[in-house]
Every structure is written in structure tokens, then in C-alpha cells.
Design an enzyme around this catalytic site. Sequence first.
Site, PDB file in Angstrom:
ATOM      1  N   ASN A  89       0.801  -1.223   0.000  1.00 40.63           N
ATOM      2  CA  ASN A  89       0.000   0.000   0.000  1.00 40.63           C
ATOM      3  C   ASN A  89       0.839   1.281   0.000  1.00 40.63           C
ATOM      4  O   ASN A  89       0.366   2.324  -0.459  1.00 40.63           O
ATOM      5  CB  ASN A  89      -0.925  -0.046   1.227  1.00 40.63           C
ATOM      6  CG  ASN A  89      -1.529   1.303   1.555  1.00 40.63           C
ATOM      7  OD1 ASN A  89      -2.408   1.797   0.843  1.00 40.63           O
ATOM      8  ND2 ASN A  89      -1.033   1.936   2.622  1.00 40.63           N
ATOM      9  N   SER A 141      -3.677   3.105  -8.864  1.00 41.16           N
ATOM     10  CA  SER A 141      -4.426   4.356  -8.689  1.00 41.16           C
ATOM     11  C   SER A 141      -5.243   4.581  -9.946  1.00 41.16           C
ATOM     12  O   SER A 141      -4.876   4.097 -11.030  1.00 41.16           O
ATOM     13  CB  SER A 141      -3.449   5.528  -8.530  1.00 41.16           C
ATOM     14  OG  SER A 141      -4.111   6.759  -8.738  1.00 41.16           O
ATOM     15  N   TYR A 153       4.093   9.483 -11.195  1.00 42.90           N
ATOM     16  CA  TYR A 153       3.125   8.664 -10.446  1.00 42.90           C
ATOM     17  C   TYR A 153       2.368   7.730 -11.405  1.00 42.90           C
ATOM     18  O   TYR A 153       2.127   6.558 -11.094  1.00 42.90           O
ATOM     19  CB  TYR A 153       2.175   9.610  -9.723  1.00 42.90           C
ATOM     20  CG  TYR A 153       1.207   8.990  -8.744  1.00 42.90           C
ATOM     21  CD1 TYR A 153       1.641   8.436  -7.543  1.00 42.90           C
ATOM     22  CD2 TYR A 153      -0.164   9.007  -8.998  1.00 42.90           C
ATOM     23  CE1 TYR A 153       0.739   7.906  -6.630  1.00 42.90           C
ATOM     24  CE2 TYR A 153      -1.081   8.487  -8.093  1.00 42.90           C
ATOM     25  CZ  TYR A 153      -0.628   7.940  -6.904  1.00 42.90           C
ATOM     26  OH  TYR A 153      -1.521   7.427  -5.996  1.00 42.90           O
ATOM     27  N   ALA A 155       3.477   6.516 -14.169  1.00 40.57           N
ATOM     28  CA  ALA A 155       4.406   5.438 -14.551  1.00 40.57           C
ATOM     29  C   ALA A 155       4.501   4.402 -13.433  1.00 40.57           C
ATOM     30  O   ALA A 155       4.486   3.188 -13.683  1.00 40.57           O
ATOM     31  CB  ALA A 155       5.783   6.022 -14.851  1.00 40.57           C
ATOM     32  N   LYS A 157       2.273   3.739 -11.071  1.00 41.94           N
ATOM     33  CA  LYS A 157       1.021   3.012 -10.839  1.00 41.94           C
ATOM     34  C   LYS A 157       0.639   2.117 -12.021  1.00 41.94           C
ATOM     35  O   LYS A 157      -0.017   1.087 -11.833  1.00 41.94           O
ATOM     36  CB  LYS A 157      -0.097   4.013 -10.518  1.00 41.94           C
ATOM     37  CG  LYS A 157       0.126   4.741  -9.176  1.00 41.94           C
ATOM     38  CD  LYS A 157       0.370   3.783  -8.022  1.00 41.94           C
ATOM     39  CE  LYS A 157       0.308   4.450  -6.665  1.00 41.94           C
ATOM     40  NZ  LYS A 157       0.566   3.519  -5.548  1.00 41.94           N
TER      41      LYS A 157
HETATM   42  N1  LIG Z   1      -5.944   8.676  -1.259  1.00 46.93           N
HETATM   43  C1  LIG Z   1      -6.230   8.543  -2.534  1.00 46.93           C
HETATM   44  O1  LIG Z   1      -7.132   9.228  -3.033  1.00 46.93           O
HETATM   45  C2  LIG Z   1      -5.477   7.569  -3.409  1.00 46.93           C
HETATM   46  C3  LIG Z   1      -5.877   7.471  -4.738  1.00 46.93           C
HETATM   47  C4  LIG Z   1      -5.237   6.577  -5.574  1.00 46.93           C
HETATM   48  C5  LIG Z   1      -4.219   5.769  -5.084  1.00 46.93           C
HETATM   49  N2  LIG Z   1      -3.833   5.883  -3.784  1.00 46.93           N
HETATM   50  C6  LIG Z   1      -2.749   5.009  -3.339  1.00 46.93           C
HETATM   51  O2  LIG Z   1      -3.140   4.333  -2.159  1.00 46.93           O
HETATM   52  C7  LIG Z   1      -2.018   4.130  -1.298  1.00 46.93           C
HETATM   53  C8  LIG Z   1      -2.270   4.751   0.072  1.00 46.93           C
HETATM   54  O3  LIG Z   1      -2.537   6.130  -0.113  1.00 46.93           O
HETATM   55  P1  LIG Z   1      -2.943   7.113   1.083  1.00 46.93           P
HETATM   56  O4  LIG Z   1      -3.827   8.134   0.497  1.00 46.93           O
HETATM   57  O5  LIG Z   1      -3.357   6.343   2.267  1.00 46.93           O
HETATM   58  O6  LIG Z   1      -1.500   7.803   1.324  1.00 46.93           O
HETATM   59  P2  LIG Z   1      -0.912   8.485   2.658  1.00 46.93           P
HETATM   60  O7  LIG Z   1       0.153   9.424   2.194  1.00 46.93           O
HETATM   61  O8  LIG Z   1      -2.008   9.032   3.494  1.00 46.93           O
HETATM   62  O9  LIG Z   1      -0.240   7.246   3.418  1.00 46.93           O
HETATM   63  C9  LIG Z   1       0.847   6.554   2.850  1.00 46.93           C
HETATM   64  C10 LIG Z   1       1.648   5.903   3.951  1.00 46.93           C
HETATM   65  O10 LIG Z   1       2.802   5.276   3.330  1.00 46.93           O
HETATM   66  C11 LIG Z   1       3.930   5.547   4.167  1.00 46.93           C
HETATM   67  N3  LIG Z   1       5.167   5.476   3.382  1.00 46.93           N
HETATM   68  C12 LIG Z   1       5.607   6.382   2.477  1.00 46.93           C
HETATM   69  N4  LIG Z   1       6.815   6.032   2.022  1.00 46.93           N
HETATM   70  C13 LIG Z   1       7.138   4.869   2.655  1.00 46.93           C
HETATM   71  C14 LIG Z   1       8.281   4.026   2.609  1.00 46.93           C
HETATM   72  N5  LIG Z   1       9.330   4.309   1.825  1.00 46.93           N
HETATM   73  N6  LIG Z   1       8.301   2.917   3.396  1.00 46.93           N
HETATM   74  C15 LIG Z   1       7.251   2.643   4.216  1.00 46.93           C
HETATM   75  N7  LIG Z   1       6.154   3.410   4.294  1.00 46.93           N
HETATM   76  C16 LIG Z   1       6.092   4.516   3.523  1.00 46.93           C
HETATM   77  C17 LIG Z   1       3.672   6.942   4.713  1.00 46.93           C
HETATM   78  O11 LIG Z   1       4.456   7.214   5.878  1.00 46.93           O
HETATM   79  C18 LIG Z   1       2.181   6.885   4.993  1.00 46.93           C
HETATM   80  O12 LIG Z   1       1.903   6.424   6.299  1.00 46.93           O
HETATM   81  C19 LIG Z   1      -0.819   4.748  -2.031  1.00 46.93           C
HETATM   82  O13 LIG Z   1      -0.128   3.761  -2.759  1.00 46.93           O
HETATM   83  C20 LIG Z   1      -1.476   5.741  -2.969  1.00 46.93           C
HETATM   84  O14 LIG Z   1      -0.658   6.029  -4.087  1.00 46.93           O
HETATM   85  C21 LIG Z   1      -4.437   6.773  -2.925  1.00 46.93           C
END
Ligand SMILES: NC(=O)c1ccc[n+]([C@@H]2O[C@H](COP(=O)([O-])OP(=O)(O)OC[C@H]3O[C@@H](n4cnc5c(N)ncnc54)[C@H](O)[C@@H]3O)[C@@H](O)[C@H]2O)c1
Length: 250
Positions: A89, A141, A153, A155, A157
Site C-alpha cells: 500500500n 491508482s 506517479y 508510470a 502506478k
Molecule cells: N488517497 C487517494 O485518493 C489515493 C488514490 C489513488 C491511489 N492511492 C494510493 O493508495 C495508497 C495509500 O494512499 P494514502 O492516500 O493512504 O497515502 P498516505 O500518504 O495518506 O499514506 C501513505 C503511507 O505510506 C507511508 N510510506 C511512504 N513512504 C514509505 C516508505 N518508503 N516505506 C514505508 N512506508 C512509507 C507513509 O508514511 C504513509 O503512512 C498509495 O499507494 C497511494 O498512491 C491513494
Amino acid sequence: MTDRYTGQTVLLTGGAQGLGRAMVHRFAAEGASVHFADLNADAAAETLAGLPGDGHAFHQVDVTDQAAAAAWIDGVAASAGRIDVLVNNAGIIRDNRIENITAQDWDAVIAVSLNGAFYCTQAAFAHMREQQYGRVLSFSSMSWRGNFGQANYVAAKAGVVGFTRGFALEGARHGVTANAIAPGLIDTPMLASMNGPARDKLIGKVPMRHTGHPDDIAAAATFLCSPEARYITGVVLDVDGGIGIGSSIR
Ligand SMILES: NC(=O)c1ccc[n+]([C@@H]2O[C@H](COP(=O)([O-])OP(=O)(O)OC[C@H]3O[C@@H](n4cnc5c(N)ncnc54)[C@H](O)[C@@H]3O)[C@@H](O)[C@H]2O)c1
């Protein structure tokens, strides 16, 4: 809530906040022992607080560090005896138009979402293959199909989708499924950190006319990683209020 994860060990990256935190809580509520990796220890403590059940743990691991990711996963397998589920995630954004994306921002985005998924999956698969059971879920995503100002991003995803499909073929004969979720606009700190006007324009295009809740993602994740999803592999599930369908005229 069901108890379909009772006796299962679930590993999840990026569990300190946002979608990860919601999934940690949902897997725990359904009976799993959840081990999550993140960089942010303070936020991780909040995730751990009030988690139902026991056997849960936070591990401060950077998923871009292959040795650290493998040591985490092998350590959990040694102490818990098995790894049933891996959720890749963790992800970051470094949005910019192509002319302004630095090599560092390119590498960082690919490193967390794509390299991190590869490192963790490779380590977890060794254990899943031995037990002839496993579920790997990785986070793509809605952006994987293309999104303005996010070429790095996009690329990463799209890479997650390709990786998932390729790995699904290798896992299938061992009882290991590999799927991806492509979230739309879900209320998390990541969404809040996006450029405001760009975010508002995107929200205006959601057919359901509102953003999603992290629980919407947790519900989909706990289905795809459950034993009952045994004949589903290589899919990308859009959880996005319809924005991935295409043009939406109001
Ligand atoms: N929120 C959205 O609308 C959305 C939409 C599409 C995709 N996503 C994807 O869903 C996933 C979660 O997104 P979110 O919104 O909860 O993001 P967020 O930024 O709220 O949380 C991401 C978490 O990942 C941790 N993290 C970052 N780099 C890290 C690393 N190198 N090692 C370990 N942990 C690490 C961060 O500390 C954070 O706790 C991501 O992959 C994001 O790209 C989110």
C-alpha cells in the site's frame, strides 16, 4: 464484521495513516494478526491504539530498502509461522509537469510504489509458495491510465498493474493470487496534500459526486485478500465512484 481472517497473518506497508490505517483496522476486526511497516512511528502508534484482537505489530521499515523489507518479512514469517496476505500500500506523490520533475522525484515515486511492491512481494512469495497459499494486493491508482501533472506517479502506478499481472501468472499454480486496487479520490492525508485547484477539478468529475472514504477501500481489500476470492487473480479493481469509467457529463 466476519471472522474470515482468524488465524491469518497479514502484512501491510504504509499502515500508519490513510488507506493503510483503515485496512489495518479492518483486517484486525476480521480476526487477523496484522504486521504493518511504515516510516512514521508517531502516526503508527495511533494506528495501533485501540486495534481489536492481538498479535499486531508496527515495524519501522523503509520499503525502498530491499534488505530491510526482506528482513521484516522473513522475521514475521519466522515468528508467526506463516504469511497469508501481503498488501503493498505504501506510496507517495511528487506531482509536477514533466519539465519540472527532477530525477530525484522520479526515482522516489517509482521506488516507493513499484520497487517497494517488488521487494516485498518477492520476499513474501518465498513463504507463500512453500505453504501453497497467499494473497498479494498492490495499490495502483485511477491515475494509472494517465493524469495531468503526474507522469512519475502514472508510470509507477501503471507499473504496479503490469507487475501484478505478470506475477499473477507465476503465483497461480501455487495458490497465490495477485490483484490490484485502483482507488479514485479517497479522503486521506495524501489527497489533502494535492494541489487544491487540481484536486477540486478532479472531484467535480466523479459521477457519484463525492470523494470516497478509506473504509470503501478496506472493504474491497478484505474481500480480494480473503479465502473466498480464490478464483480472482490478475485483476485491477477500480474503487472510485465511477470516475474511471470515462467522460461524465452533468
Ligand atoms: N488517497 C487517494 O485518493 C489515493 C488514490 C489513488 C491511489 N492511492 C494510493 O493508495 C495508497 C495509500 O494512499 P494514502 O492516500 O493512504 O497515502 P498516505 O500518504 O495518506 O499514506 C501513505 C503511507 O505510506 C507511508 N510510506 C511512504 N513512504 C514509505 C516508505 N518508503 N516505506 C514505508 N512506508 C512509507 C507513509 O508514511 C504513509 O503512512 C498509495 O499507494 C497511494 O498512491 C491513494
